[in-house]
Design a protein around this motif. Sequence first.
Motif, PDB file in Angstrom:
ATOM      1  N   UNK A 284      35.074  40.519  30.366  1.00  0.00           N
ATOM      2  CA  UNK A 284      35.099  41.440  31.500  1.00  0.00           C
ATOM      3  C   UNK A 284      35.502  42.826  31.011  1.00  0.00           C
ATOM      4  N   UNK A 285      34.682  43.797  31.373  1.00  0.00           N
ATOM      5  CA  UNK A 285      35.040  45.195  31.109  1.00  0.00           C
ATOM      6  C   UNK A 285      35.612  45.735  32.407  1.00  0.00           C
ATOM      7  N   UNK A 286      36.921  45.944  32.427  1.00  0.00           N
ATOM      8  CA  UNK A 286      37.546  46.433  33.657  1.00  0.00           C
ATOM      9  C   UNK A 286      37.654  47.953  33.610  1.00  0.00           C
ATOM     10  N   UNK A 287      37.600  48.560  34.775  1.00  0.00           N
ATOM     11  CA  UNK A 287      37.556  50.020  34.854  1.00  0.00           C
ATOM     12  C   UNK A 287      38.824  50.671  34.320  1.00  0.00           C
ATOM     13  N   UNK A 288      39.956  50.018  34.522  1.00  0.00           N
ATOM     14  CA  UNK A 288      41.194  50.526  33.921  1.00  0.00           C
ATOM     15  C   UNK A 288      42.203  49.390  33.740  1.00  0.00           C
ATOM     16  N   UNK A 289      43.369  49.706  33.254  1.00  0.00           N
ATOM     17  CA  UNK A 289      44.345  48.666  32.935  1.00  0.00           C
ATOM     18  C   UNK A 289      44.823  47.916  34.162  1.00  0.00           C
ATOM     19  N   UNK A 290      44.942  48.648  35.240  1.00  0.00           N
ATOM     20  CA  UNK A 290      45.412  48.017  36.465  1.00  0.00           C
ATOM     21  C   UNK A 290      44.405  46.949  36.891  1.00  0.00           C
ATOM     22  N   UNK A 291      43.164  47.319  36.881  1.00  0.00           N
ATOM     23  CA  UNK A 291      42.098  46.381  37.231  1.00  0.00           C
ATOM     24  C   UNK A 291      42.109  45.207  36.244  1.00  0.00           C
ATOM     25  N   UNK A 292      42.260  45.547  34.982  1.00  0.00           N
ATOM     26  CA  UNK A 292      42.266  44.496  33.958  1.00  0.00           C
ATOM     27  C   UNK A 292      43.395  43.511  34.213  1.00  0.00           C
ATOM     28  N   UNK A 293      44.566  44.039  34.574  1.00  0.00           N
ATOM     29  CA  UNK A 293      45.686  43.158  34.872  1.00  0.00           C
ATOM     30  C   UNK A 293      45.340  42.252  36.042  1.00  0.00           C
ATOM     31  N   UNK A 294      44.669  42.814  37.026  1.00  0.00           N
ATOM     32  CA  UNK A 294      44.228  42.014  38.159  1.00  0.00           C
ATOM     33  C   UNK A 294      43.252  40.933  37.726  1.00  0.00           C
ATOM     34  N   UNK A 295      42.351  41.299  36.856  1.00  0.00           N
ATOM     35  CA  UNK A 295      41.362  40.337  36.365  1.00  0.00           C
ATOM     36  C   UNK A 295      42.054  39.175  35.659  1.00  0.00           C
ATOM     37  N   UNK A 296      42.999  39.513  34.804  1.00  0.00           N
ATOM     38  CA  UNK A 296      43.727  38.467  34.081  1.00  0.00           C
ATOM     39  C   UNK A 296      44.414  37.546  35.073  1.00  0.00           C
ATOM     40  N   UNK A 297      44.981  38.153  36.076  1.00  0.00           N
ATOM     41  CA  UNK A 297      45.681  37.373  37.090  1.00  0.00           C
ATOM     42  C   UNK A 297      44.703  36.476  37.847  1.00  0.00           C
ATOM     43  N   UNK A 298      43.574  37.045  38.190  1.00  0.00           N
ATOM     44  CA  UNK A 298      42.550  36.272  38.888  1.00  0.00           C
ATOM     45  C   UNK A 298      42.078  35.103  38.034  1.00  0.00           C
ATOM     46  N   UNK A 299      41.889  35.388  36.758  1.00  0.00           N
ATOM     47  CA  UNK A 299      41.429  34.346  35.849  1.00  0.00           C
ATOM     48  C   UNK A 299      42.437  33.213  35.816  1.00  0.00           C
ATOM     49  N   UNK A 300      43.686  33.570  35.763  1.00  0.00           N
ATOM     50  CA  UNK A 300      44.722  32.538  35.708  1.00  0.00           C
ATOM     51  C   UNK A 300      44.696  31.691  36.980  1.00  0.00           C
TER      52      UNK A 300
END
Lengths: 369, 369
Positions: free
Chosen positions: B269-285
């Motif tokens: 996943x290419x997230x738009x910024x770190x905040x989004x990326x953190x959300x993605x990681x959380x979602x994945x978990x």
Amino acid sequence: MNDHFLRQECVLSDFGTLADGWEKRMDGADTARRRPTITDVARLAGVSPQTVSRYLRFNGGLKPATLERVENAIRELDYRPNLVARSMRTRKTGRLAIIMPAMAFNPSRMLAGASATAQAGGFFVDVVSAGGGVRARSERLLELADSGQFEGILSLAPVLPAVESKLHQRTTVVISADFDDEMRGIGQLADATPVVQMIEHLAALGHSRFLHVAGDAQFASARARKQSYLDAVERLGVESVGVFDGDWSGESGIEAIRSLPSHARPTAVIAANDLVAAGVVRGARERGWDVPGDLSVTGWDNAGVGQFMTPSLTTVDVELEQLGSTAMAKLIAGLRDSAPETSEGSLFRIIWRESTAEPPATGRAGRKR
Amino acid sequence: MNDHFLRQECVLSDFGTLADGWEKRMDGADTARRRPTITDVARLAGVSPQTVSRYLRFNGGLKPATLERVENAIRELDYRPNLVARSMRTRKTGRLAIIMPAMAFNPSRMLAGASATAQAGGFFVDVVSAGGGVRARSERLLELADSGQFEGILSLAPVLPAVESKLHQRTTVVISADFDDEMRGIGQLADATPVVQMIEHLAALGHSRFLHVAGDAQFASARARKQSYLDAVERLGVESVGVFDGDWSGESGIEAIRSLPSHARPTAVIAANDLVAAGVVRGARERGWDVPGDLSVTGWDNAGVGQFMTPSLTTVDVELEQLGSTAMAKLIAGLRDSAPETSEGSLFRIIWRESTAEPPATGRAGRKR
DNA sequence: AGGACCATAGTGAACGATCACTTTTTGCGT
DNA sequence: ACGCAAAAAGTGATCGTTCACTATGGTCCT
């Protein structure tokens, strides 16, 4: 030559309504055209400069007819008062300075608050950063005060006492006690009562063994948090497995957990800030401890990403804008000899999130999950 | 009265070396004492004001003896030139303005860079924030330009074309193309080549199914990243399971993952910024996917905490300070008619961390761990 | 009618420095 | 000694505005 130029200006004035066209014609040829002065306006309006001046400052008692002539002239020439010249005469510049140790560092939120307040008060704000230590900054501050450019100065860091007393004779200066030399928070910012509140809350949840990972001890705020931690632990009669003296970094958080002997295992960690807290969580994971299952962790600063970490980080939100705004309000009040409005509630707000929970059910530390 | 006061000043000057003592005597009585002027210095040194002026500006050809007398006089009176008066005569204020849409927002790092550069160039910097849209800002900008207080203006956001052309006639203005109206990055900042590089790198690792969680489409930088993503995916012939249109928030990252149908599962996943990326990681978990075991995630911004999350976040570090500094350098170069130094390398640096790794071994998506 | 008084407008002098000149001093060759 | 240019220092004007007065004109009162 100069004379010639002036004459040209005069002629121009007579053209009146043609000014616009003229301006366009001149674009290419003489871009650096002289700005109209109050005298030009006066001449065009057929009054004295003083009358125009009166109009500009307060609409002071001009006869309606005169007033209209002045207004027309101003509009026609697109005149705007030269603020530098005005400053020189009135000795009011409408400018404040904010001086801070290092622009590179982070109190920009505080700066934002201060700046907004100043602008609301009708002031321009110069942000000046002064490198070096107290000494250099004090020097710079004196220089600023003596430059005659600023009506007031807000210093976000302390200055030499000798300089300070000297300063107060010359300019209105507010020295915010919130940062020290190196922009380390002191004063209100160093208030660490939230630490106490967090410990109380955790203790109420059943936590009884705490650890504190402190920030760089050079910072008053780090020292205050540590002290508050120690006081609270003692007062509440809970156990502290110790204080790890860190440096605000995430690494120090990791190291604090790594270096814990396995027999002395806390159930809750008060980290100096979010970065440290993130490190602590990471360290805990290294050792196979679950957060918050085995260990509760608190941070400080409300860093954006903390909310989306797993677990999301319990933290303290600090109203830096308000802090800056308050300091600036104090300065402006000082300038106007009015009483500064008292600021309202606390600067701090604890945000409870997933990284804190009840202690492990057994109450026995050292349990593996 | 005024006359009397002046006479007193004269007498004072004659006392010469006694000035210090006098200053102390006056502290209590007449705090608002007049600041010494260049004339006072000249009188004390027994030279003409012009000579002192010469000394002040460039150490211009004074005889050693004279020079010393002047220096002594200055020191004795603790004289500092009145910059307002100087400005008036020279028509140089030594001040630049930086105008930005909303002080509350975050380009403070950029501001820091710009400010530092300006100060290095010997300028004062006023930071002016202008609320409202392009229109309001353009208006304010004109006002600033006409106030005669600033030698140059750096606008961090675009202004109306009409106003812009008008401006350039009056002041030196640099309009940084890096933010738009709402402080959304455009221009250099919107350059999204790192996205391409990241995808290339991940593809080389074996990733073949990508997802992009975009930022708010109102932002040029968000659009650019999205476009770069689409281009890269197409060019490299890898699969994209889609683009989730988010809003820079952590929540949007979580939602992007939640809403994924289980059959279309990306490996990166290419997230738009770190905040989004953190959300993605959380979602994945949430869905039981391991990062990076099942899913690689990249962010953008190099937020501090990202380094200590588990997994630590791969991200793009953006040199905002340099961006600001470059813009300011351009302005100053314009003022001095010198060529702006060309800035060096890229503004971006990809930091690879734990959140990116090889894709799951089977190559088959949808595998549970 | 005379004068006190207010509203309105104008005058000359600052504010503190620098600019464009002019004058004085210095240094040096003949 | 003298001339003469260069160096050093001084003079008066000026930047654009406002301050502290003064001048004018009109109104109203006694």
